[in-house]
Design an enzyme around this catalytic site. Structure first.
Site, PDB file in Angstrom:
ATOM      1  N   GLU A 107      -7.654 -15.315   9.234  1.00  0.00           N
ATOM      2  CA  GLU A 107      -8.258 -14.524  10.308  1.00  0.00           C
ATOM      3  C   GLU A 107      -9.284 -15.275  11.134  1.00  0.00           C
ATOM      4  OE1 GLU A 107      -7.516 -11.341   7.112  1.00  0.00           O
ATOM      5  OE2 GLU A 107      -8.082 -13.426   7.177  1.00  0.00           O
ATOM      6  N   ASP A 151      -6.507 -11.754   4.688  1.00  0.00           N
ATOM      7  CA  ASP A 151      -7.249 -11.113   3.593  1.00  0.00           C
ATOM      8  C   ASP A 151      -6.344 -10.339   2.634  1.00  0.00           C
ATOM      9  OD1 ASP A 151      -9.596 -12.136   4.502  1.00  0.00           O
ATOM     10  OD2 ASP A 151     -10.217 -10.341   5.586  1.00  0.00           O
ATOM     11  N   ASP A 207      -5.856  -7.399   1.405  1.00  0.00           N
ATOM     12  CA  ASP A 207      -5.876  -5.939   1.397  1.00  0.00           C
ATOM     13  C   ASP A 207      -4.891  -5.420   2.424  1.00  0.00           C
ATOM     14  OD1 ASP A 207      -7.092  -6.490   3.806  1.00  0.00           O
ATOM     15  OD2 ASP A 207      -9.014  -5.573   3.324  1.00  0.00           O
ATOM     16  N   GLU A 219      -5.304  -4.195   5.452  1.00  0.00           N
ATOM     17  CA  GLU A 219      -5.490  -4.730   6.801  1.00  0.00           C
ATOM     18  C   GLU A 219      -5.008  -6.172   6.890  1.00  0.00           C
ATOM     19  OE1 GLU A 219      -6.634  -3.200   9.758  1.00  0.00           O
ATOM     20  OE2 GLU A 219      -6.167  -1.493   8.482  1.00  0.00           O
ATOM     21  N   TYR A 236     -13.910 -11.562  -2.354  1.00  0.00           N
ATOM     22  CA  TYR A 236     -13.555 -10.695  -1.230  1.00  0.00           C
ATOM     23  C   TYR A 236     -14.358  -9.400  -1.266  1.00  0.00           C
ATOM     24  CZ  TYR A 236     -10.707  -8.460   2.326  1.00  0.00           C
ATOM     25  OH  TYR A 236     -10.286  -7.857   3.467  1.00  0.00           O
ATOM     26  N   ARG A 276     -13.996  -6.404   0.414  1.00  0.00           N
ATOM     27  CA  ARG A 276     -13.414  -5.070   0.612  1.00  0.00           C
ATOM     28  C   ARG A 276     -12.601  -4.731  -0.629  1.00  0.00           C
ATOM     29  NH1 ARG A 276     -12.905  -7.137   5.975  1.00  0.00           N
ATOM     30  NH2 ARG A 276     -14.279  -6.013   7.400  1.00  0.00           N
TER      31      ARG A 276
END
Length: 847
Positions: free
Chosen positions: A7, A80, A82, A84, A293, A295
């Site tokens: 990202e 990432d 997750d 998203e 991480y 989240r």
């Protein structure tokens, strides 16, 4: 060549360093495409097909990714770990597929921390994209889109002044509004407490009255001052002897390591950070390889991390601070999604990372994770009961002693509402002891309403209800602030009138869709999709089958019918019963008309039924509330020239003054730096003020107050004034000088002469001094070479040096070679134009 997509540029730079020369790592800069904000982007009639659109500002990144993908043998999507992150990887893959640039080998890699060992190990275990997570993302995105683009138009047309509504934000807003209603409905109750200050062996302690005249007392038993004074006298006259001393051992276990929501809560309590600020800093710490991480719903830690934590504890404390067995935690959060580790340091031997807010947040994470593997705190809780000679009156003292601090030596969890009466230290007492009486007090108290939500307690409540997800809480709260549905004062949420009205509308016409159970149930269904146990289109179809007809039904109502129904629905709030039993709707101005809710161009308000004879109005606010009292227009007096009434009124954009009625009425806003009276009102209504003809041009110089404050005007040129008083006091000489200075500097202070809002410090990599400045288009940071505008998501008052440095680095990386921030970017078109002419010359020569 192998192409890796992440990202952020900071993450890309770190990972490329770990992987070696065969890898090219590029950043997508977050999401690369989304549903365009227009009707029809999701088509329920075509299986909820979605029309995705690339972000215009991501064209440069997408071109770079496409160019490299065409040369790559393998594409590794490493966003990432997750939902998203999975969605971003899927979007990048689809963009490359549409551009026919997708390499034959496409794989997905995730890592919980950005360290060399973690990244290289993750590269050995690639997988395919998780279609279930992608389906859950699509379902959530479609749901939010359908609610927003179906419900918001209903609000705009039926509720003037309303902005928009969101699926989860509306429920969060309802929580805040419900709490406001609880506070307003709360009836405070008086009560008294009686306590004695006693002393034993030189140690004072406090004992409260728990028994009086043979009756056991609770908190509200003594409700009057007279009774309290009688009880106080009985304690003063009594000789109290220790009847029993009860000591019980107790232990406190450490809390688990942070999840996303508990990190947001604790950072709000202990550091005063907003949820969005916490997540920005945590993101930076993660990308720097300092923490795992950020989240996550998980509270478990990897076995190697637990071993590292236990080793670090042993090095810092005695052996008894490490429990015999490692602690294992289980996730209790409702609807816990991806099974990630808790948030923890990547290296327990590192107790500091970064500077400023980054260092403070890292220390909090490090202490919490370390403490989670430490021994329990051992306490001794003591209760001492005393009685007078008659046995009719009794006192009690409670306290506790920490025998062994355990994890408390490092960390203690914060609380939203402090108060622990057992934390007091008591002297050693035995049965039959008669401690000396030093003082007796009787104190008046009043029961308090439930406290308004803080960011920490709101996040906690949303999590308890199973509404939203940890990664969404920061954006939910920010949306409510941006729409002006709530305001924050002293870290507590207050519901604004617009927020209360929207909530009332949704409760009256869309009750099901703002209910806590329904919203939490939808979250359950989305989690079923992510687990592969439900089909995403079927979940959407079931929702749409009921939601669409309801919106169509409400759309048929006339605005006046909506207002009438809201008037009845909100009657207990808008027109509460009066203490004297009078009519709460009776107009206080004319004493004849009835008050009711009305809808206007700028929102709802209360008005008298005798309009236009009676012009009483007040804001949409409770009549009994302190901030709701409004007797309508306030007369300041009459204009001596016209004889017309000058009135102070409340409007959509704040208070204003008005002279006359109808189309010919004169109006003026009321500046904040004056105390309004008739003289000031007449001055403001007389603007613009003519100062005189400019000595060089002969054209008139005027002074007035505009959207951006007081100013001078001459010949299409402007100069700012500092106060309202200057509008009426500035003379010809001063006006000419100010206009000349403004013209020389383009209407604003000279570029180099402006004072910075704040000097943040030296850039950690370039050593250049970074300053926070106020510019024409908002706040920005600069190191003297590169300027970077602050995104709306960053509060300039909470900006840290690390964040500013990251903004400057990102801006510098995005600028063309040899360019300096925005100025460099402007030169790019000229270079491209020059490059296009060369091929044309070659063609002519060839002919």
């Amino acid at each position: 060549m192998q192409l890796v997509i992440v990202e952020s540029p900071a993450k890309a730079k770190t990972i490329e360093k770990y992987l070696g020369s065969d890898y090219r790592v590029l950043a997508s800069y977050g999401h690369v495409r989304d549903l365009p904000p227009k009707d029809g982007s999701v088509d329920p009639e075509a299986g909820f097909a979605m029309d995705w659109e690339n972000y215009a500002d991501k064209a440069k990144q997408l071109k770079a990714i496409t160019d490299e993908a065409k040369k790559a043998d393998r594409l590794i999507l490493a966003t990432d770990p997750d939902r998203e992150g999975e969605a971003i990887s899927w979007h990048v893959q689809e963009v490359l597929r549409n551009r026919k640039a997708l390499p034959k080998q496409v794989e997905r890699v995730t890592f919980n921390a950005i360290t060399k060992a973690t990244v290289t190990e993750a590269m050995k275990h690639p997988r395919q994209l998780d279609e279930d997570l992608i389906d859950a993302y699509r379902a959530r995105r479609a749901l939010d889109y359908l609610v927003g683009f179906t419900l918001s138009p209903v609000l705009w047309r039926k509720l003037p002044g309303a902005k928009s509504a969101g699926r989860v934000q509306s429920v969060a807003l309802r929580l805040i509004v419900d709490r406001e209603r609880e506070i307003e409905a709360f009836v405070s109750q008086e009560y008294w407490s009686v306590a004695a200050t006693l002393e034993q062996d030189g140690t004072p302690f406090t004992a409260r009255l728990i028994k009086w005249n043979g009756e056991k007392l609770d908190r509200l038993s003594i409700g009057k001052e007279g009774d309290a004074l009688k009880a106080k006298a009985d304690v003063e006259n009594g000789r109290f002897t220790v009847q029993s001393v009860e000591t019980k051992p107790a232990s406190r276990n450490p809390p688990p390591p942070f999840t996303t929501s508990t990190l947001q809560q604790e950072a709000a309590r202990k550091l005063g950070f907003s949820a969005s600020h916490t997540m920005r800093i945590a993101q930076a710490l993660y990308e720097d390889g300092a923490i795992t991480y950020m989240r996550t719903d998980g509270v478990q830690m990897d076995g190697s991390a637990i071993s590292a934590a236990r080793k670090a504890i042993t090095e810092r404390y005695a052996a008894n601070y490490v429990p015999d067995k490692p602690r294992q935690y289980q996730t209790k959060a409702k609807n816990a999604q991806e099974a990630h580790e808790a948030i923890r340091p990547t290296d327990f031997g590192r107790d500091h990372a970064g500077s400023g807010d980054h260092a403070r947040l890292y220390e909090l994470i490090w202490k919490r994770a370390m403490a989670s593997q430490m021994a329990s705190a051992q306490m001794e809780r003591t209760t001492i009961d005393l009685a007078d000679g008659t046995g009719r009156h009794g006192l009690r003292a409670t306290g506790q002693v920490v025998l062994f601090p355990g994890y408390l030596a490092l960390y203690e969890e914060g609380r939203d509402d402090e108060g622990d009466e057992e934390s007091r230290r008591l002297p050693r007492l035995r049965d039959g002891d008669v401690p000396a009486k030093r003082d007796v007090s009787a104190e008046q108290h009043f029961t308090q309403p439930p406290p308004r939500f803080s960011e920490a307690s709101l996040v906690k409540r949303l999590e308890e209800l199973g509404i939203g997800r940890p990664s969404t809480y920061a954006s939910i709260i920010q949306t409510l602030k941006d729409r002006d549905y709530v305001r924050v004062e002293k870290n507590r949420f207050f519901a604004e009138e617009s927020g209360r009205l929207v909530t009332a509308f949704l409760e009256r016409f869309f009750e099901k869709y703002v209910s806590f159970d329904f919203t939490a149930g939808l979250e359950d269904e989305l989690d079923e999709i992510s687990g592969g146990r439900a089909q995403w289109q079927k979940v959407l179809e079931a929702f749409w089958r009921d939601f669409k007809p309801r919106t169509a039904e409400v759309m048929e109502f006339k605005p006046s019918e909506v207002t009438q129904q809201l008037d009845q629905f909100l009657a207990p709030y808008l027109f509460p019963d009066k203490a004297d039993g009078g009519d709460p709707r009776l107009c206080p101005n004319c004493g004849l008309g009835q008050l009711s809710l009305r809808g206007g161009r700028f929102g709802a308000f209360i008005a008298c039924s005798n309009y236009p004879e009676c012009k009483y109005t007040r804001r949409f606010a409770q009549a009994g509330a302190a901030d709701g009292e409004d007797t309508g227009p306030e007369s300041l007096g009459k204009d001596p020239e016209t004889g017309l009434e000058v009135e102070r009124k409340a409007g959509r954009f704040g208070p204003y003054i008005q002279l006359g009625e109808g189309k010919d009425a004169k109006r003026a806003s009321i500046p904040k730096d004056i105390e309004l009276d008739l003289d000031w009102a007449l001055k403001l209504l007389s603007l613009p003020r003519e100062i005189g003809a400019h000595p060089e041009t002969g054209n008139m110089i005027t002074a007035s107050i505009g959207r951006y404050g007081p100013y001078l005007a001459h010949d299409g040129k402007y100069a700012r004034l500092q106060s309202t008083a200057e509008v009426f006091e500035t003379g010809m000489n001063a006006a000419v000088v100010k206009l000349a200075e403004a013209a020389a500097n383009g209407g604003r202070p000279a570029r180099g002469s402006r004072e910075p809002l704040k000097v943040l410090g030296k850039h950690p990599r370039t050593e250049l001094e970074i300053k926070l400045m106020e510019g024409r288009y908002g706040a920005y940071v600069t190191d003297g070479t590169t300027n970077a505008t602050l995104p709306k998501t960053i509060d300039k008052d909470q900006l840290t040096l690390e964040e500013a440095a990251q903004l400057i680095d990102t801006r510098a990386a995005a600028a063309p070679a040899g360019g300096k921030g925005k100025r460099g970017a402007k030169k790019a078109p000229a270079k491209k134009a020059a490059a296009k002419k060369a091929p044309a010359k070659k063609k002519v020569a060839a002919k």
